[in-house]
Design an enzyme around this catalytic site. Sequence first.
Site, mmCIF file in Angstrom:
data_model
loop_
_atom_site.group_PDB
_atom_site.id
_atom_site.type_symbol
_atom_site.label_atom_id
_atom_site.label_comp_id
_atom_site.label_asym_id
_atom_site.label_seq_id
_atom_site.Cartn_x
_atom_site.Cartn_y
_atom_site.Cartn_z
ATOM 1 N N GLU A 186 38.571 47.189 40.780
ATOM 2 C CA GLU A 186 37.859 48.470 41.048
ATOM 3 C C GLU A 186 36.803 48.049 40.527
ATOM 4 O O GLU A 186 36.846 48.001 39.215
ATOM 5 C CB GLU A 186 38.652 49.735 40.944
ATOM 6 C CG GLU A 186 39.515 50.251 41.925
ATOM 7 C CD GLU A 186 40.159 51.477 41.619
ATOM 8 O OE1 GLU A 186 39.457 52.439 41.101
ATOM 9 O OE2 GLU A 186 41.109 51.797 42.193
ATOM 10 N N GLU B 159 46.282 52.404 37.948
ATOM 11 C CA GLU B 159 45.968 53.017 36.822
ATOM 12 C C GLU B 159 47.135 54.258 35.841
ATOM 13 O O GLU B 159 46.739 55.265 36.154
ATOM 14 C CB GLU B 159 44.610 53.656 37.051
ATOM 15 C CG GLU B 159 43.594 52.721 37.354
ATOM 16 C CD GLU B 159 42.173 53.399 37.449
ATOM 17 O OE1 GLU B 159 42.041 54.854 37.092
ATOM 18 O OE2 GLU B 159 41.101 52.940 37.613
#
Length: 464
Positions: free
Chosen positions: A356, A168
Amino acid sequence: MNISKEDFGKDFNWGVSSAAFQIEGAHDKDGKGASVWDLFSQKKGKIYNSHHARISCDFYNRYYEDILLMKQMNICNYRFSLSWSRIFPDGIGKINFSGVEFYNRVIDFCLSEGIQPWITLYHWDLPQALEQKGGWTNRDIINWFSEYVLFCIKTFGDRVTHWMILNEPMVFTGAGYFLGVHAPGKKGLSNFLAAAHHACLCQAEGGRIARSYKPGLKIGTTFSSSHIEANTNNIKDQQAQVRIDALLNRMFLEPLLGLNYPVKDLKVLRRMEEFIKDGDEQKLSFNMDFIGVQNYTREIVRFDFFTPFVQAKIIKADKRKVERTVMNWEVYPSSVYHILKKYAAYKNMPEMIVTESGAAFEDRLIDGKIDDAARKIFIQNHIAEILKAKEEGVKVNGYLVWSFTDNFEWAEGYKPRFGLVYIDFETQQRIIKASGKWYSDFLSNQEQMTVKTIAAAQNNLLIS
Ligand code: GCO
Protein backbone atom coordinates in the site's frame (compact mmCIF):
# COMPACT_ATOMS: atom_id res chain seq x y z
CA MET A 1 17.33 10.88 -14.53
CA ASN A 2 14.59 9.02 -16.36
CA ILE A 3 12.73 6.25 -14.62
CA SER A 4 10.70 3.70 -16.45
CA LYS A 5 8.99 0.51 -15.43
CA GLU A 6 11.86 -1.41 -17.05
CA ASP A 7 14.30 -0.13 -14.42
CA PHE A 8 12.58 -2.33 -11.86
CA GLY A 9 13.06 -5.53 -13.85
CA LYS A 10 10.58 -7.89 -15.42
CA ASP A 11 9.53 -9.63 -12.20
CA PHE A 12 8.55 -6.50 -10.31
CA ASN A 13 4.87 -6.64 -9.32
CA TRP A 14 2.94 -3.50 -10.20
CA GLY A 15 -0.66 -3.15 -9.20
CA VAL A 16 -3.35 -1.75 -6.95
CA SER A 17 -4.85 -2.59 -3.55
CA SER A 18 -8.29 -2.58 -1.96
CA ALA A 19 -10.23 -4.18 0.91
CA ALA A 20 -13.60 -5.93 1.07
CA PHE A 21 -15.40 -3.72 3.57
CA GLN A 22 -14.21 -0.55 1.89
CA ILE A 23 -15.55 -1.40 -1.58
CA GLU A 24 -18.00 -4.30 -1.70
CA GLY A 25 -21.24 -2.92 -0.27
CA ALA A 26 -23.98 -5.60 -0.42
CA HIS A 27 -23.64 -5.70 3.34
CA ASP A 28 -26.38 -8.28 3.91
CA LYS A 29 -26.83 -9.73 0.45
CA ASP A 30 -27.02 -13.43 -0.41
CA GLY A 31 -26.48 -14.70 3.11
CA LYS A 32 -23.59 -12.49 4.25
CA GLY A 33 -23.29 -12.21 8.04
CA ALA A 34 -22.62 -8.95 9.84
CA SER A 35 -19.05 -7.89 10.58
CA VAL A 36 -17.81 -5.67 13.40
CA TRP A 37 -17.58 -2.84 10.88
CA ASP A 38 -21.24 -3.25 9.85
CA LEU A 39 -22.21 -2.66 13.46
CA PHE A 40 -19.64 -0.03 14.32
CA SER A 41 -20.52 2.10 11.30
CA GLN A 42 -24.16 2.20 12.39
CA LYS A 43 -23.31 3.62 15.81
CA LYS A 44 -23.82 7.33 16.31
CA GLY A 45 -20.81 9.56 16.11
CA LYS A 46 -18.31 6.93 15.02
CA ILE A 47 -18.03 7.73 11.31
CA TYR A 48 -17.56 11.11 9.66
CA ASN A 49 -20.96 12.57 8.73
CA SER A 50 -22.65 9.23 9.58
CA HIS A 51 -21.39 7.73 6.33
CA HIS A 52 -21.80 3.97 6.03
CA ALA A 53 -20.57 1.22 3.72
CA ARG A 54 -23.83 -0.56 2.99
CA ILE A 55 -23.39 0.21 -0.71
CA SER A 56 -19.95 1.82 -0.89
CA CYS A 57 -18.45 1.22 -4.38
CA ASP A 58 -20.94 -1.60 -4.98
CA PHE A 59 -18.02 -3.80 -6.03
CA TYR A 60 -20.16 -6.85 -5.22
CA ASN A 61 -22.34 -6.01 -8.23
CA ARG A 62 -19.79 -4.11 -10.30
CA TYR A 63 -16.65 -6.20 -9.98
CA TYR A 64 -16.87 -7.06 -13.65
CA GLU A 65 -16.80 -3.44 -14.75
CA ASP A 66 -14.01 -2.58 -12.28
CA ILE A 67 -11.79 -5.45 -13.33
CA LEU A 68 -12.29 -4.50 -16.97
CA LEU A 69 -11.26 -0.96 -16.10
CA MET A 70 -8.18 -2.31 -14.36
CA LYS A 71 -7.30 -4.27 -17.45
CA GLN A 72 -7.83 -1.18 -19.60
CA MET A 73 -5.38 0.62 -17.28
CA ASN A 74 -2.69 -2.06 -17.76
CA ILE A 75 -2.87 -3.11 -14.12
CA CYS A 76 -1.78 -6.70 -13.78
CA ASN A 77 -1.86 -7.36 -10.01
CA TYR A 78 -4.94 -6.75 -7.92
CA ARG A 79 -4.85 -7.02 -4.13
CA PHE A 80 -8.23 -7.38 -2.46
CA SER A 81 -9.48 -8.99 0.73
CA LEU A 82 -12.09 -11.62 1.51
CA SER A 83 -14.92 -10.77 3.82
CA TRP A 84 -14.82 -13.50 6.47
CA SER A 85 -18.52 -13.08 7.28
CA ARG A 86 -19.51 -13.35 3.62
CA ILE A 87 -17.97 -16.82 3.65
CA PHE A 88 -18.77 -17.85 7.23
CA PRO A 89 -21.74 -15.68 8.34
CA ASP A 90 -21.20 -16.76 11.95
CA GLY A 91 -17.43 -16.76 11.72
CA ILE A 92 -17.20 -20.55 12.03
CA GLY A 93 -19.32 -23.54 11.07
CA LYS A 94 -21.93 -22.89 8.43
CA ILE A 95 -20.56 -21.89 5.01
CA ASN A 96 -22.33 -19.35 2.80
CA PHE A 97 -21.82 -20.77 -0.67
CA SER A 98 -23.12 -17.65 -2.42
CA GLY A 99 -20.27 -15.73 -0.80
CA VAL A 100 -17.78 -18.36 -1.92
CA GLU A 101 -19.20 -18.16 -5.45
CA PHE A 102 -18.79 -14.39 -5.46
CA TYR A 103 -15.06 -14.71 -4.76
CA ASN A 104 -14.76 -17.51 -7.31
CA ARG A 105 -16.25 -15.17 -9.90
CA VAL A 106 -13.90 -12.32 -8.97
CA ILE A 107 -10.83 -14.57 -9.03
CA ASP A 108 -11.77 -16.28 -12.28
CA PHE A 109 -12.54 -13.01 -13.98
CA CYS A 110 -9.24 -11.48 -12.86
CA LEU A 111 -7.38 -14.48 -14.24
CA SER A 112 -9.28 -14.46 -17.51
CA GLU A 113 -8.24 -10.82 -17.95
CA GLY A 114 -4.60 -11.56 -17.15
CA ILE A 115 -4.73 -9.93 -13.71
CA GLN A 116 -3.11 -11.78 -10.79
CA PRO A 117 -5.31 -11.80 -7.70
CA TRP A 118 -3.49 -11.14 -4.42
CA ILE A 119 -5.69 -12.04 -1.48
CA THR A 120 -5.62 -10.56 2.01
CA LEU A 121 -7.33 -13.00 4.35
CA TYR A 122 -8.12 -10.49 7.06
CA HIS A 123 -8.63 -6.78 6.47
CA TRP A 124 -10.38 -5.85 9.73
CA ASP A 125 -13.98 -7.01 9.16
CA LEU A 126 -14.23 -9.64 11.87
CA PRO A 127 -17.56 -11.52 11.92
CA GLN A 128 -19.70 -9.89 14.60
CA ALA A 129 -20.65 -13.34 15.92
CA LEU A 130 -17.01 -13.83 16.92
CA GLU A 131 -16.74 -10.38 18.46
CA GLN A 132 -19.60 -11.38 20.71
CA LYS A 133 -17.32 -14.07 22.06
CA GLY A 134 -14.54 -11.55 22.68
CA GLY A 135 -13.14 -11.26 19.17
CA TRP A 136 -9.38 -10.79 19.06
CA THR A 137 -9.16 -10.68 22.85
CA ASN A 138 -10.27 -14.32 23.05
CA ARG A 139 -7.47 -16.83 22.47
CA ASP A 140 -9.98 -19.08 20.67
CA ILE A 141 -9.55 -16.70 17.73
CA ILE A 142 -6.56 -18.85 16.79
CA ASN A 143 -8.89 -21.81 16.15
CA TRP A 144 -11.57 -19.74 14.45
CA PHE A 145 -9.02 -18.05 12.22
CA SER A 146 -7.27 -21.33 11.41
CA GLU A 147 -10.53 -22.88 10.22
CA TYR A 148 -11.22 -19.85 8.03
CA VAL A 149 -7.70 -19.79 6.56
CA LEU A 150 -7.72 -23.49 5.78
CA PHE A 151 -11.07 -23.21 4.04
CA CYS A 152 -9.93 -20.26 1.91
CA ILE A 153 -6.67 -21.91 0.88
CA LYS A 154 -8.46 -25.15 0.02
CA THR A 155 -11.12 -23.31 -1.96
CA PHE A 156 -9.14 -20.62 -3.78
CA GLY A 157 -5.52 -21.79 -3.47
CA ASP A 158 -5.74 -23.74 -6.72
CA ARG A 159 -5.88 -20.41 -8.60
CA VAL A 160 -4.52 -17.75 -6.26
CA THR A 161 -0.80 -17.87 -5.57
CA HIS A 162 -0.25 -14.66 -3.55
CA TRP A 163 -1.70 -14.53 -0.05
CA MET A 164 -1.46 -12.06 2.80
CA ILE A 165 -2.52 -13.31 6.20
CA LEU A 166 -3.31 -10.03 8.01
CA ASN A 167 -3.64 -6.40 7.10
CA GLU A 168 -1.87 -4.04 9.49
CA PRO A 169 -2.37 -5.72 12.86
CA MET A 170 -1.08 -2.62 14.65
CA VAL A 171 -3.96 -0.59 13.28
CA PHE A 172 -6.83 -2.98 13.91
CA THR A 173 -5.66 -3.80 17.43
CA GLY A 174 -4.55 -0.24 18.29
CA ALA A 175 -7.49 1.67 16.81
CA GLY A 176 -10.04 -1.10 17.44
CA TYR A 177 -9.07 -2.42 20.88
CA PHE A 178 -7.05 0.35 22.54
CA LEU A 179 -8.36 3.69 21.28
CA GLY A 180 -11.85 2.51 20.37
CA VAL A 181 -11.95 4.67 17.23
CA HIS A 182 -12.28 1.71 14.87
CA ALA A 183 -14.47 -1.39 15.14
CA PRO A 184 -15.23 -2.99 17.50
CA GLY A 185 -14.68 0.18 19.54
CA LYS A 186 -13.05 -1.43 22.56
CA LYS A 187 -10.58 0.42 24.75
CA GLY A 188 -7.81 -0.17 27.22
CA LEU A 189 -4.40 -1.74 27.60
CA SER A 190 -5.58 -5.26 28.41
CA ASN A 191 -7.84 -5.46 25.39
CA PHE A 192 -5.05 -4.17 23.20
CA LEU A 193 -2.32 -6.47 24.48
CA ALA A 194 -4.54 -9.55 24.34
CA ALA A 195 -5.70 -8.71 20.81
CA ALA A 196 -2.14 -7.95 19.72
CA HIS A 197 -0.70 -11.20 21.04
CA HIS A 198 -3.46 -13.26 19.44
CA ALA A 199 -3.00 -11.38 16.16
CA CYS A 200 0.73 -12.18 16.25
CA LEU A 201 -0.04 -15.85 16.85
CA CYS A 202 -2.61 -15.86 14.04
CA GLN A 203 -0.31 -14.22 11.50
CA ALA A 204 2.27 -16.97 11.98
CA GLU A 205 -0.26 -19.80 12.32
CA GLY A 206 -2.10 -18.63 9.21
CA GLY A 207 1.19 -18.78 7.30
CA ARG A 208 1.90 -22.30 8.56
CA ILE A 209 -1.55 -23.55 7.60
CA ALA A 210 -1.39 -22.06 4.12
CA ARG A 211 2.07 -23.42 3.45
CA SER A 212 1.43 -26.89 4.80
CA TYR A 213 -1.81 -27.28 2.89
CA LYS A 214 -0.37 -26.00 -0.35
CA PRO A 215 3.40 -25.70 -0.65
CA GLY A 216 4.54 -23.31 -3.36
CA LEU A 217 2.14 -20.48 -2.57
CA LYS A 218 3.65 -17.03 -2.01
CA ILE A 219 2.68 -16.23 1.55
CA GLY A 220 3.07 -12.86 3.18
CA THR A 221 1.48 -10.54 5.66
CA THR A 222 1.32 -6.76 5.80
CA PHE A 223 2.43 -4.08 8.25
CA SER A 224 1.70 -0.39 8.62
CA SER A 225 5.16 1.17 8.48
CA SER A 226 6.23 4.77 9.01
CA HIS A 227 9.69 6.21 9.25
CA ILE A 228 9.89 7.81 12.71
CA GLU A 229 12.06 10.78 13.63
CA ALA A 230 12.63 12.58 16.90
CA ASN A 231 11.53 16.20 17.03
CA THR A 232 14.88 17.35 18.42
CA ASN A 233 18.28 15.93 19.35
CA ASN A 234 17.27 16.07 22.95
CA ILE A 235 17.77 12.67 24.59
CA LYS A 236 14.17 12.53 25.84
CA ASP A 237 12.80 13.08 22.34
CA GLN A 238 15.18 10.48 20.99
CA GLN A 239 14.07 7.91 23.54
CA ALA A 240 10.46 8.75 22.70
CA GLN A 241 11.30 8.07 19.06
CA VAL A 242 12.66 4.62 19.97
CA ARG A 243 9.48 3.75 21.90
CA ILE A 244 7.15 4.85 19.11
CA ASP A 245 9.22 3.00 16.53
CA ALA A 246 8.99 -0.15 18.68
CA LEU A 247 5.22 0.29 18.93
CA LEU A 248 4.41 1.25 15.35
CA ASN A 249 7.02 -0.61 13.31
CA ARG A 250 8.51 -3.45 15.37
CA MET A 251 5.91 -4.92 17.70
CA PHE A 252 4.21 -7.17 15.12
CA LEU A 253 7.13 -7.70 12.76
CA GLU A 254 9.85 -8.79 15.19
CA PRO A 255 8.00 -11.74 16.77
CA LEU A 256 7.30 -13.00 13.26
CA LEU A 257 11.02 -12.81 12.47
CA GLY A 258 11.79 -14.86 15.59
CA LEU A 259 12.96 -11.88 17.64
CA ASN A 260 10.06 -11.82 20.09
CA TYR A 261 8.44 -8.59 21.26
CA PRO A 262 10.64 -5.48 21.56
CA VAL A 263 10.13 -5.35 25.34
CA LYS A 264 13.50 -3.75 25.99
CA ASP A 265 12.56 -0.66 24.04
CA LEU A 266 8.90 -0.56 25.01
CA LYS A 267 8.54 -1.55 28.66
CA VAL A 268 4.75 -1.67 28.65
CA LEU A 269 4.96 -4.81 26.50
CA ARG A 270 6.02 -6.67 29.66
CA ARG A 271 2.34 -6.67 30.52
CA MET A 272 1.79 -8.91 27.52
CA GLU A 273 3.06 -11.77 29.70
CA GLU A 274 -0.41 -12.16 31.12
CA PHE A 275 -1.53 -13.49 27.73
CA ILE A 276 1.53 -15.49 26.75
CA LYS A 277 1.46 -19.26 27.25
CA ASP A 278 4.33 -21.75 27.30
CA GLY A 279 5.60 -22.43 23.82
CA ASP A 280 4.13 -19.26 22.33
CA GLU A 281 7.51 -17.76 21.54
CA GLN A 282 8.21 -20.37 18.85
CA LYS A 283 4.67 -20.15 17.59
CA LEU A 284 5.06 -16.44 16.91
CA SER A 285 7.63 -16.90 14.20
CA PHE A 286 7.19 -18.01 10.62
CA ASN A 287 9.30 -17.59 7.48
CA MET A 288 7.09 -15.59 5.18
CA ASP A 289 7.82 -15.49 1.47
CA PHE A 290 7.30 -11.76 1.55
CA ILE A 291 6.50 -8.88 3.85
CA GLY A 292 3.93 -6.31 2.76
CA VAL A 293 5.11 -2.80 3.60
CA GLN A 294 2.32 -0.22 3.83
CA ASN A 295 3.62 3.28 3.98
CA TYR A 296 1.96 6.67 3.73
CA THR A 297 4.00 9.16 5.71
CA ARG A 298 6.65 9.70 8.37
CA GLU A 299 5.98 10.59 11.99
CA ILE A 300 7.75 13.19 14.12
CA VAL A 301 7.78 12.31 17.80
CA ARG A 302 8.47 14.20 21.00
CA PHE A 303 8.65 13.26 24.66
CA ASP A 304 5.38 13.74 26.50
CA PHE A 305 5.20 12.84 30.15
CA PHE A 306 1.41 12.72 30.21
CA THR A 307 0.79 10.16 27.49
CA PRO A 308 0.31 6.86 29.27
CA PHE A 309 2.51 3.83 28.48
CA VAL A 310 4.65 5.49 25.81
CA GLN A 311 5.31 8.98 27.18
CA ALA A 312 5.51 10.25 23.65
CA LYS A 313 3.42 12.26 21.26
CA ILE A 314 3.22 12.34 17.50
CA ILE A 315 3.29 15.89 16.16
CA LYS A 316 0.67 16.06 13.47
CA ALA A 317 1.49 17.49 10.04
CA ASP A 318 -0.71 20.60 10.42
CA LYS A 319 1.26 21.57 13.53
CA ARG A 320 4.47 21.40 11.55
CA LYS A 321 3.35 23.42 8.54
CA VAL A 322 4.43 20.84 6.03
CA GLU A 323 2.73 19.66 2.87
CA ARG A 324 -0.03 17.28 3.91
CA THR A 325 -2.88 15.15 2.65
CA VAL A 326 -6.57 15.18 3.59
CA MET A 327 -5.68 12.64 6.31
CA ASN A 328 -3.35 15.25 7.85
CA TRP A 329 -0.40 13.05 6.97
CA GLU A 330 2.81 14.70 5.87
CA VAL A 331 3.82 14.16 2.25
CA TYR A 332 7.28 12.68 2.70
CA PRO A 333 8.28 10.23 -0.04
CA SER A 334 11.64 9.25 1.43
CA SER A 335 9.80 7.65 4.35
CA VAL A 336 9.31 4.58 2.17
CA TYR A 337 13.03 4.49 1.36
CA HIS A 338 14.00 4.68 5.05
CA ILE A 339 11.53 1.98 6.02
CA LEU A 340 12.73 -0.37 3.29
CA LYS A 341 16.33 0.16 4.34
CA LYS A 342 15.46 -0.34 8.00
CA TYR A 343 13.57 -3.59 7.38
CA ALA A 344 16.23 -4.85 4.96
CA ALA A 345 18.71 -4.73 7.84
CA TYR A 346 16.94 -7.58 9.69
CA LYS A 347 18.82 -10.81 9.20
CA ASN A 348 15.77 -12.92 8.35
CA MET A 349 13.97 -10.37 6.25
CA PRO A 350 12.37 -11.92 3.18
CA GLU A 351 11.52 -10.05 0.01
CA MET A 352 9.37 -6.96 0.48
CA ILE A 353 6.40 -5.77 -1.52
CA VAL A 354 5.04 -2.27 -1.01
CA THR A 355 1.45 -3.46 -0.69
CA GLU A 356 0.00 0.00 0.00
CA SER A 357 1.15 3.49 -0.91
CA GLY A 358 -1.05 6.40 -1.86
CA ALA A 359 -2.66 9.63 -0.81
CA ALA A 360 -5.97 11.38 -0.30
CA PHE A 361 -6.10 14.85 -1.81
CA GLU A 362 -9.05 17.13 -2.55
CA ASP A 363 -10.23 15.98 -5.96
CA ARG A 364 -12.07 18.52 -8.09
CA LEU A 365 -14.36 17.29 -10.80
CA ILE A 366 -14.15 19.88 -13.56
CA ASP A 367 -15.73 19.24 -16.96
CA GLY A 368 -15.92 15.56 -16.17
CA LYS A 369 -12.20 15.33 -15.35
CA ILE A 370 -10.06 15.11 -12.26
CA ASP A 371 -6.65 16.61 -12.66
CA ASP A 372 -5.05 15.28 -9.48
CA ALA A 373 -1.51 16.45 -10.12
CA ALA A 374 -0.60 16.15 -6.42
CA ARG A 375 -1.46 12.44 -6.32
CA LYS A 376 0.44 11.78 -9.51
CA ILE A 377 3.55 13.48 -8.13
CA PHE A 378 3.11 11.66 -4.82
CA ILE A 379 3.11 8.29 -6.56
CA GLN A 380 5.99 9.18 -8.85
CA ASN A 381 8.15 10.29 -5.96
CA HIS A 382 7.40 7.14 -4.02
CA ILE A 383 8.28 5.00 -7.01
CA ALA A 384 11.58 6.91 -7.32
CA GLU A 385 12.38 6.28 -3.65
CA ILE A 386 11.65 2.58 -4.02
CA LEU A 387 13.96 2.37 -7.02
CA LYS A 388 16.68 4.06 -5.00
CA ALA A 389 16.33 1.42 -2.27
CA LYS A 390 16.27 -1.36 -4.86
CA GLU A 391 19.40 -0.07 -6.55
CA GLU A 392 21.11 -0.08 -3.17
CA GLY A 393 20.40 -3.79 -2.91
CA VAL A 394 17.15 -3.87 -0.94
CA LYS A 395 15.00 -6.85 -1.90
CA VAL A 396 11.83 -4.98 -2.82
CA ASN A 397 9.77 -6.46 -5.56
CA GLY A 398 6.42 -4.80 -5.94
CA TYR A 399 4.37 -1.65 -5.67
CA LEU A 400 0.60 -1.63 -5.20
CA VAL A 401 -1.16 1.71 -5.11
CA TRP A 402 -3.75 2.33 -2.44
CA SER A 403 -6.25 2.44 -3.91
CA PHE A 404 -7.81 1.47 -7.23
CA THR A 405 -11.01 3.46 -6.65
CA ASP A 406 -12.12 5.94 -4.03
CA ASN A 407 -13.75 4.02 -1.21
CA PHE A 408 -14.99 3.98 2.38
CA GLU A 409 -12.07 5.21 4.48
CA TRP A 410 -13.14 3.69 7.83
CA ALA A 411 -13.91 6.33 10.49
CA GLU A 412 -13.31 9.07 7.92
CA GLY A 413 -16.12 7.84 5.68
CA TYR A 414 -15.99 8.94 2.05
CA LYS A 415 -14.27 12.24 2.75
CA PRO A 416 -10.70 11.18 1.91
CA ARG A 417 -10.44 10.00 -1.66
CA PHE A 418 -7.48 7.69 -2.27
CA GLY A 419 -8.42 6.33 -5.71
CA LEU A 420 -6.70 6.35 -9.06
CA VAL A 421 -10.29 6.18 -10.22
CA TYR A 422 -12.90 8.64 -8.98
CA ILE A 423 -16.30 7.39 -7.89
CA ASP A 424 -19.43 9.46 -7.89
CA PHE A 425 -21.12 7.66 -4.99
CA GLU A 426 -24.57 8.89 -6.06
CA THR A 427 -24.46 7.41 -9.54
CA GLN A 428 -21.61 4.91 -9.14
CA GLN A 429 -19.96 6.43 -12.19
CA ARG A 430 -16.22 5.76 -12.46
CA ILE A 431 -13.82 8.36 -13.87
CA ILE A 432 -10.13 7.66 -14.30
CA LYS A 433 -8.18 10.48 -12.65
CA ALA A 434 -5.08 12.03 -14.22
CA SER A 435 -2.98 10.00 -11.73
CA GLY A 436 -4.69 6.82 -12.98
CA LYS A 437 -4.01 7.77 -16.61
CA TRP A 438 -0.39 8.44 -15.78
CA TYR A 439 -0.01 5.14 -13.89
CA SER A 440 -1.59 3.27 -16.74
CA ASP A 441 0.79 4.86 -19.28
CA PHE A 442 3.73 4.17 -17.00
CA LEU A 443 2.69 0.53 -16.76
CA SER A 444 2.37 0.24 -20.51
CA ASN A 445 5.84 1.76 -20.80
CA GLN A 446 4.54 4.71 -22.73
CA GLU A 447 5.56 7.08 -20.03
CA GLN A 448 8.82 7.63 -18.27
CA MET A 449 9.20 9.84 -15.32
CA THR A 450 11.94 12.37 -15.35
CA VAL A 451 13.39 12.85 -11.93
CA LYS A 452 15.81 15.72 -11.80
CA THR A 453 17.94 14.13 -9.15
CA ILE A 454 17.12 11.80 -6.33
CA ALA A 455 17.56 14.72 -3.95
CA ALA A 456 14.97 16.65 -5.92
CA ALA A 457 12.61 13.71 -5.66
CA GLN A 458 13.10 13.72 -1.92
CA ASN A 459 12.12 17.32 -1.85
CA ASN A 460 9.04 16.48 -3.79
CA LEU A 461 10.18 18.45 -6.81
CA LEU A 462 9.74 15.83 -9.40
CA ILE A 463 9.21 17.03 -12.93
CA SER A 464 7.42 14.68 -15.25
C1 GCO B 1 -5.00 0.72 6.24
C2 GCO B 1 -5.64 0.07 5.20
C3 GCO B 1 -6.46 0.76 4.25
C4 GCO B 1 -6.62 2.25 4.41
C5 GCO B 1 -5.44 3.00 3.90
C6 GCO B 1 -5.57 4.52 3.97
O1 GCO B 1 -4.13 0.10 6.53
O2 GCO B 1 -5.37 1.69 6.88
O3 GCO B 1 -5.00 -1.02 4.75
O4 GCO B 1 -7.64 0.10 4.52
O5 GCO B 1 -7.74 2.65 3.74
O6 GCO B 1 -4.30 2.65 4.62
O7 GCO B 1 -5.73 4.93 5.29
